[in-house]
Design a protein around this motif. Structure first.
Motif, PDB file in Angstrom:
ATOM      1  N   ALA A  98     -74.735  45.685  55.994  1.00 36.78           N
ATOM      2  CA  ALA A  98     -74.279  46.871  56.737  1.00 36.78           C
ATOM      3  C   ALA A  98     -75.196  48.055  56.446  1.00 36.78           C
ATOM      4  CB  ALA A  98     -72.839  47.191  56.369  1.00 36.78           C
ATOM      5  N   SER A 155     -79.722  37.654  55.606  1.00 39.30           N
ATOM      6  CA  SER A 155     -78.342  37.161  55.459  1.00 39.30           C
ATOM      7  C   SER A 155     -78.350  35.722  54.981  1.00 39.30           C
ATOM      8  CB  SER A 155     -77.612  37.277  56.799  1.00 39.30           C
ATOM      9  OG  SER A 155     -76.331  36.700  56.719  1.00 39.30           O
ATOM     10  N   GLU A 208     -68.643  36.856  57.396  1.00 44.02           N
ATOM     11  CA  GLU A 208     -68.751  37.859  56.316  1.00 44.02           C
ATOM     12  C   GLU A 208     -67.734  38.992  56.523  1.00 44.02           C
ATOM     13  OE1 GLU A 208     -72.736  39.013  56.631  1.00 44.02           O
ATOM     14  OE2 GLU A 208     -73.558  37.176  55.693  1.00 44.02           O
ATOM     15  N   THR A 209     -67.636  39.383  57.817  1.00 47.85           N
ATOM     16  CA  THR A 209     -66.656  40.437  58.112  1.00 47.85           C
ATOM     17  C   THR A 209     -65.248  39.970  57.780  1.00 47.85           C
ATOM     18  OG1 THR A 209     -68.063  41.295  59.873  1.00 47.85           O
ATOM     19  CG2 THR A 209     -65.751  41.960  59.896  1.00 47.85           C
ATOM     20  N   ALA A 262     -72.132  36.541  60.481  1.00 46.79           N
ATOM     21  CA  ALA A 262     -71.709  37.941  60.233  1.00 46.79           C
ATOM     22  C   ALA A 262     -70.209  38.088  60.424  1.00 46.79           C
ATOM     23  CB  ALA A 262     -72.477  38.865  61.185  1.00 46.79           C
ATOM     24  N   VAL A 318     -64.807  40.067  54.176  1.00 43.80           N
ATOM     25  CA  VAL A 318     -64.611  41.470  53.721  1.00 43.80           C
ATOM     26  C   VAL A 318     -63.205  41.937  54.040  1.00 43.80           C
ATOM     27  CG1 VAL A 318     -65.355  43.835  54.106  1.00 43.80           C
ATOM     28  CG2 VAL A 318     -67.039  42.032  53.809  1.00 43.80           C
ATOM     29  N   ARG A 375     -72.730  40.679  50.309  1.00 42.34           N
ATOM     30  CA  ARG A 375     -73.636  40.475  51.431  1.00 42.34           C
ATOM     31  C   ARG A 375     -73.304  41.442  52.563  1.00 42.34           C
ATOM     32  NH1 ARG A 375     -72.276  34.995  51.071  1.00 42.34           N
ATOM     33  NH2 ARG A 375     -71.577  35.015  53.241  1.00 42.34           N
ATOM     34  N   ALA A 376     -72.043  41.552  52.885  1.00 44.85           N
ATOM     35  CA  ALA A 376     -71.630  42.434  53.978  1.00 44.85           C
ATOM     36  C   ALA A 376     -72.011  43.874  53.691  1.00 44.85           C
ATOM     37  CB  ALA A 376     -70.125  42.315  54.209  1.00 44.85           C
TER      38      ALA A 376
END
Length: 557
Positions: A42, A24, A114-115, A111, A118, A37-38
């Motif tokens: 995932a 990451s 990133e979420t 993360a 997204v 990236r996400a």
């Protein structure tokens, strides 16, 4: 610059977490977008979780100089992933063992970012999807509206086409009915014979407009129908209104409805009065099918009206014709019986027209005992010609009683007609027979020449030039001609209707008459009436003649 590569052993969840955190960080440093990236992380996490906790896996990470980050996860199901990095990843690659708890916590927080990125991207995508969904809905509504308009336009077009077809059919039907009406009128008015009209009427209507036709004509003084008649026909005769008799109302224009007739319980009847002013009869039609068509009924009403007028005209014409013929015959003289002279005459009215004209014959004795045989023809037809003919006949007898000869009589008649009836002319021929004499004295005013058949059968035409027609507006004195006539000779006086035809001149007719007289046998001449009939047969073989015919035969004995 060469590619940097390293292989990591993933034996536990902690190894997987460190490898994920390291990758990451590498992707973030290389400028990979959060959504990419996400998606990568995932997918990697799912692969790592699938292999744990029982299996070990080798994770190979390669950073290429062209900016690609390649990850290969070995095991029972190998997995490869390539990230395109906007910025190159600097080597050497750190191993996952160097990732401590602080770094794991930081990776966990990253993360979430990133979420969040997204989710934000998803929100934007959903907004775009919502916008496009609304746009699609509006488009669908427009398409549905367009389809509705097209369907309505197609329906309107179909209705217009049906209306046009219906209008064309109605126009064609009206044209056909009017054409039939015009043709029927021409046929009905072409004849003045009511029997001929009654015969032609069913021929016109059956089978297209009627299954059967019955014509009931009543006498002027009788209104009770002889025999069985449909009740509707009796009602039409009594009221003068058209009647329809059927199991169901016809609802026809101008027609009354009655129950079905016992004479025709299964087929409707249409009973139409005949007569121009008063009801003279009833025309009864049975329907050609299950019912009468309204438009056709209107045409049939008009046909019945015109048929009634034609029948009235024919009846009136026949009455006038009979009166005229009686008047004409009343003007003709009963031939006298004279010693030494046999007489026979025939009068035939024209086969066309009113049957009244100016042809006449006469025969009477003079004071000195001689007998005058006269034949004449007033120009034209009709009542005026008959009246002038009667005046000439009366005046001729009056002049003859004074003892005048044939030429003098014609001169006096010419003077009278010229002064009293200008623009009206007549022809006349007079023959004077003297008892015991062998000669005949003739005088003619524009009349066809007499024809003589001598006892031996020789035939000659007395070609002496006649004088001018009576009434011509010039003074004129007529001359007499004496012709030897042996005993047993037959003299024929006639009007031009006997010898003149449209297809041939009068000379050919005179020659035909001379031949017919030459063909008479001795037995024919014994009875002069028989001789007259024998002469008319070859002269009138076509039975049609446009002019009156007079024939006067004089035979010396």
């Amino acid at each position: 610059m060469t590619a940097a590569s390293d292989t990591w052993t993933i034996a536990s969840a902690a190894d997987a977490a460190r490898a994920r955190a390291l990758l990451s960080r590498l992707a973030a440093d290389a400028g990979v977008p959060a959504a990419d990236r996400a998606r990568f992380l995932a997918d990697l996490g799912a692969r790592l979780r699938r292999g744990l906790p029982t299996a070990r896996a080798e994770l190979t990470v390669t950073c290429r100089p062209d900016g690609e980050l390649r990850v290969v996860l070995g095991g029972a199901e190998p997995w490869r992933y390539t990230l395109v990095c906007p910025s190159p990843v600097a080597g050497p690659l750190p191993g996952p063992a160097g990732v401590d708890e602080a770094r794991l916590a930081e990776a966990l927080l990253d993360a979430d970012e990133e979420t969040a990125a997204v989710l934000a991207s998803l929100d934007e995508a959903e907004e775009v999807v919502r916008f496009h969904r609304e746009e699609l809905h509006q488009t669908n509504q427009g398409v549905l509206a367009l389809h509705a308009e097209l369907e309505a336009a197609a329906l309107a077009q179909r209705e217009l086409l049906e209306a046009e077809r219906s209008a064309r059919a109605e126009a064609e039907k009206a044209r056909r009915l009017l054409t039939f009406l015009a043709n029927a009128s021409a046929v009905l008015n072409a004849s003045l014979d009511h029997e001929d009209i009654l015969r032609r009427l069913p021929e016109l209507l059956v089978p297209e407009y009627a299954g059967r036709v019955d014509i009931w004509l009543m006498d002027d003084d009788e209104r009770t129908p002889p025999g069985e008649r449909a009740a509707a026909a009796v009602t039409a005769a009594r009221t003068g209104r058209p009647q329809h008799a059927g199991a169901h109302p016809g609802e026809l224009p101008g027609v009354d409805d009655l129950p079905a007739s016992a004479l025709s319980p299964h087929r409707p009847l249409l009973c139409l009065p005949l007569g121009a002013r008063t009801v003279r009869g009833v025309l009864t039609l049975s329907a050609p099918g299950d019912r009468f068509d309204p438009d056709t009924t209107v045409m049939l009403l008009e046909v019945a009206r015109r048929a009634g007028i034609a029948l009235d005209n024919a009846r009136r014409y026949e009455q006038h014709r009979d009166v005229a013929e009686e008047l004409q015959r009343a003007q003709l003289t009963e031939l006298p019986t004279t010693a030494g002279l046999a007489l026979a005459a025939r009068y035939l009215p024209a086969t066309h027209g009113l049957n009244i004209g100016g042809d006449w014959y006469d025969a009477f004795p003079q004071p000195d005992g001689s007998v005058l045989a006269v034949i004449g023809d007033v120009t034209g037809h009709g009542l005026r010609a008959a009246v002038i003919m009667g005046q000439l006949r009366t005046a001729l007898r009056a002049y003859a009683v004074e003892g005048n000869g044939p030429a003098r009589i014609l001169t006096l008649l010419h003077r009278m007609l010229r002064h009293q009836q200008p623009e009206l002319y007549a022809t006349c021929a007079i023959a004077r027979f003297t008892p015991g004499g062998s000669a005949v004295v003739l005088a003619a005013a524009g009349h066809p020449p007499a024809v003589v058949r001598e006892p031996g059968g020789e035939v000659r035409v007395l070609e002496a030039k006649p004088g001018i027609m009576l009434g011509v507006p010039v003074p004129y004195e007529y001359a007499e001609h004496t012709v030897e006539l042996p005993a047993g000779s037959t003299l024929a006086l006639y009007t031009d209707g006997l010898v003149e035809r449209r297809s041939a001149g009068i000379d050919a007719g005179i020659d035909r008459l001379a031949q017919a007289m030459g063909a008479l046998g001795a037995a024919d001449l014994e009875d002069l009436d028989t001789a007259a009939d024998s002469l008319l047969k070859p002269m009138l073989h076509d039975s049609e003649h446009d002019d009156d015919i007079c024939l006067l035969l004089c035979r010396t004995t």
